[in-house]
Design an enzyme around this catalytic site. Structure first.
Site, short mmCIF file in Angstrom:
data_model
loop_
_atom_site.label_atom_id
_atom_site.label_comp_id
_atom_site.label_asym_id
_atom_site.label_seq_id
_atom_site.Cartn_x
_atom_site.Cartn_y
_atom_site.Cartn_z
N TYR A 163 -3.55 -1.44 -13.43
CA TYR A 163 -4.30 -2.69 -13.42
C TYR A 163 -3.39 -3.87 -13.76
CZ TYR A 163 -7.61 -6.39 -14.42
OH TYR A 163 -8.27 -7.58 -14.39
N GLN A 213 -8.37 -9.61 -10.75
CA GLN A 213 -9.59 -10.41 -10.96
C GLN A 213 -9.85 -11.32 -9.75
OE1 GLN A 213 -10.79 -11.77 -14.95
NE2 GLN A 213 -10.32 -13.82 -14.23
N SER A 216 -13.66 -15.12 -15.92
CA SER A 216 -14.22 -14.84 -14.60
C SER A 216 -15.74 -14.89 -14.62
CB SER A 216 -13.74 -13.47 -14.10
OG SER A 216 -14.02 -12.46 -15.06
N THR A 258 -13.18 -14.14 34.21
CA THR A 258 -11.93 -13.74 33.56
C THR A 258 -11.08 -15.01 33.59
OG1 THR A 258 -10.86 -13.04 35.62
CG2 THR A 258 -12.09 -11.34 34.42
N HIS A 259 -10.29 -15.21 32.57
CA HIS A 259 -9.51 -16.46 32.44
C HIS A 259 -10.40 -17.69 32.47
CE1 HIS A 259 -6.02 -13.87 33.49
NE2 HIS A 259 -6.86 -13.36 34.37
N LYS A 309 -12.52 -10.78 -6.52
CA LYS A 309 -13.98 -10.94 -6.49
C LYS A 309 -14.48 -12.10 -5.65
CE LYS A 309 -14.02 -8.59 -10.61
NZ LYS A 309 -12.57 -8.65 -10.38
N SER A 338 -27.37 -36.19 16.81
CA SER A 338 -26.24 -37.00 16.37
C SER A 338 -26.80 -38.21 15.64
CB SER A 338 -25.42 -37.43 17.59
OG SER A 338 -24.76 -38.64 17.32
N ASN A 382 -26.91 -30.89 19.45
CA ASN A 382 -25.66 -30.20 19.14
C ASN A 382 -25.86 -28.74 18.74
OD1 ASN A 382 -24.13 -32.50 19.65
ND2 ASN A 382 -24.35 -33.23 17.54
N LYS A 440 -27.91 -36.74 22.16
CA LYS A 440 -27.23 -35.48 21.86
C LYS A 440 -28.13 -34.42 21.23
CE LYS A 440 -23.25 -34.71 21.39
NZ LYS A 440 -21.98 -34.99 20.74
N GLU A 476 -21.48 -23.29 16.14
CA GLU A 476 -20.22 -23.92 15.71
C GLU A 476 -19.89 -23.53 14.27
OE1 GLU A 476 -19.66 -28.04 18.11
OE2 GLU A 476 -21.34 -27.98 16.73
N ASN A 533 -11.16 -1.91 -17.11
CA ASN A 533 -10.50 -1.65 -15.82
C ASN A 533 -11.30 -0.68 -14.94
OD1 ASN A 533 -8.61 -3.25 -16.96
ND2 ASN A 533 -7.04 -1.67 -17.22
N1 ARG Z 1 -12.50 -9.67 -15.52
C1 ARG Z 1 -11.57 -8.64 -15.26
C2 ARG Z 1 -11.39 -8.45 -13.74
O1 ARG Z 1 -12.21 -8.97 -13.04
C3 ARG Z 1 -12.04 -7.34 -15.84
C4 ARG Z 1 -10.96 -6.37 -16.14
C5 ARG Z 1 -10.10 -6.90 -17.21
N2 ARG Z 1 -9.12 -5.96 -17.63
C6 ARG Z 1 -8.05 -6.27 -18.35
N3 ARG Z 1 -7.23 -5.33 -18.64
N4 ARG Z 1 -7.84 -7.49 -18.75
O2 ARG Z 1 -10.47 -7.85 -13.28
#
Ligand code: ARG
Length: 466
Positions: free
Chosen positions: A323, A328, A29, A161-162, A331, A283, A291, A289, A296, A116
């Site tokens: 956990y 993961q 990660s 309205t509408h 994120k 454009s 835009n 144009k 948007e 964790n």
């Molecule tokens: N990179 C992991 C996450 O974002 C960290 C926690 C990992 N924990 C584990 N028991 N493998 O969740």
């Protein structure tokens, strides 16, 4: 064995061989959780402080760890800390760099802690900062909308309205509706913050720890309100993130509705606003144009945040305690939502501040050219004792005959009015003039000018208070 930055992460001696390189990439990660590094360092410094405070480590060891972590922060800020995929995640990357910097003491940092509770702490610290930032952005947006409203109390705009012309409004009233929406957004985020601001640090992997740690102390160091009361809950809860994504989604709903209105208003058909060059694009083929790309994009990006909310809800629904690596996946959803909301708030604030101009003459004229004063004719009769439903039917009839005669209500002669009902008098013309129509809606929260002045004052006071 000393880990150097280019060596793959190694597990305990239970493992005999390294990860398959593709699996290492799949598992890692670091590519995105590097975003958490400053919070990881701060969280680890608090943990080290607590370990020394409780005598689990010596004071010197604690200091060495805290200094080493600070050194990594400086390296990172200088752009010198760039861990690769072999580090797996930001937590391992920091720990191994710390060990390179301070030696074997670095390996003591992870005493009485798990990744964790660590990742849970980092994510909450990150989100706390982001919520504070987004709330300030909401305030900036409101300030711009308030200023615009103040300048346009007397500007009239058709109300719909509408998407059919309904009753005329003061433009200020229309703009202030968004100040109210974003006020609730601001309050909602403040509420979410309370449930983000709880410390999972010290929950360990899932069950707590055998060491005599002080979770209240580390929570206090990190300005959390309190520690999680249940270690399983602390490491596996992501409802705080889902709640944030709900609040973020609602902000996007509000921005997207305004965006949609600006897009309509800028069209030839409405012609209520002119887009300024600084916030519109051309454009590549049609030279005439201009835009509305900014609104948007805001409207378009809204779907991303809704998608992330959905993703997190689905991510969580089947997870057994505690956990699971699935977590993961929270994120990128969170980071992208934060970036999207921040970027959209910034862009919409600029757009409203300097990117468009209301065509006030055209707006004031627009409300005089329709039947949006029909309710006021019915109200006029009702005020003279005619039951409202009867008045409503009569006015329906006059709208129909006027339409076929190509006339507006203001074009009817007094004789024509009186033929319809004897209660009509010469003051009917004043009663259906757009400015009067708006002004007369003086009920609390209505578009009447007096109400708007009060609403403006109340909104201003709120801004000054926070
Ligand atoms: N990179 C992991 C996450 O974002 C960290 C926690 C990992 N924990 C584990 N028991 N493998 O969740």
């Amino acid at each position: 064995m000393v880990n150097t930055s280019s060596q793959p992460q190694t597990w305990s001696q239970r493992f005999e061989s390294a990860l398959h390189p593709a699996i290492a990439r799949f598992n890692a990660s670091i590519g995105f959780d590097i975003e958490l590094i400053e919070y990881d360092l701060t969280g680890s410094q608090a943990h080290a402080n607590m370990l020394a405070h409780t005598g689990i480590l010596s004071v010197e060891e604690g200091e060495k760890l805290i200094e080493g972590l600070e050194q990594i922060r400086q390296e990172y800020r200088r752009g010198e800390f760039n861990p690769g995929v072999e580090a797996e995640d930001v937590h391992f990357a920091v720990e191994r760099r710390l060990t390179e910097l301070v030696g074997d003491i670095g390996k003591k940092l992870h005493t009485a802690r798990s990744r964790n509770d660590q990742v849970g702490t980092d994510t909450r610290l990150y989100l706390r900062d982001q919520i504070t930032h987004i709330r300030q952005q909401l305030r900036d947006f409101q300030t711009v909308m308030l200023t615009l409203a103040e300048q346009n109390i007397e500007t009239l705009i058709p109300g719909y309205t509408h998407l059919q012309r309904a009753q005329p409004l003061s433009l200020a009233h229309h703009l202030l509706a968004y100040v109210e929406m974003t006020q609730r957004d601001w309050e909602r985020l403040g509420d979410v913050y309370k449930r983000v601001n709880i410390s999972p640090l010290g929950c360990g992997a899932l069950a707590g720890t055998t060491f005599p740690i002080d979770r209240h102390y580390s929570a206090q160091l990190l300005n959390f309100d309190k520690p999680y009361a249940n270690s399983l809950d602390g490491v596996s809860d992501r409802d705080f993130a889902i709640e944030f994504l709900c609040a973020a989604s609602l902000i996007m709903v509000h921005l997207s509705r305004l965006a949609e209105e600006v897009i309509l208003w800028a069209s030839e058909e409405f012609s209520f606003v002119t887009l300024k060059d600084s916030c519109s694009t051309g454009s590549s083929i049609m030279p005439q144009k201009k835009n509305p790309d900014v609104p948007e994009l805001v409207r378009g990006k809204t779907g991303r945040v809704f998608g992330h909310l959905q993703a997190l809800l689905v991510l969580m629904k089947g997870l057994p305690l505690a956990y699971n690596k699935d977590l993961q996946e929270d994120k990128e959803a969170l980071f992208d939502s934060v970036k999207t909301v921040r970027a959209c708030l910034e862009a919409m604030t600029i757009l409203m501040q300097e990117g468009l101009e209301f065509r006030t003459t055209r707006l004031n004229e627009a409300v005089a050219e329709d039947f949006s004063n029909a309710t006021d004719v019915a109200d006029y009769l009702a005020a003279k004792g005619v039951p409202f439903r009867e008045a409503y039917n009569l006015v329906g009839k006059v709208v129909k005959t006027s339409l076929s005669a190509g006339k507006l209500l203001k074009d009817l002669t007094l004789d024509e009015w009186q033929a319809l009902h004897p209660a009509f008098a010469a003051d009917i013309y004043e009663a259906i003039a757009p400015r009067q129509v708006v002004s007369a809606r003086n009920s609390y929260g209505g578009t009447g000018f007096e109400q708007i002045k009060q609403a403006l004052a109340a909104a201003k006071q709120r801004l000054n208070e926070s």
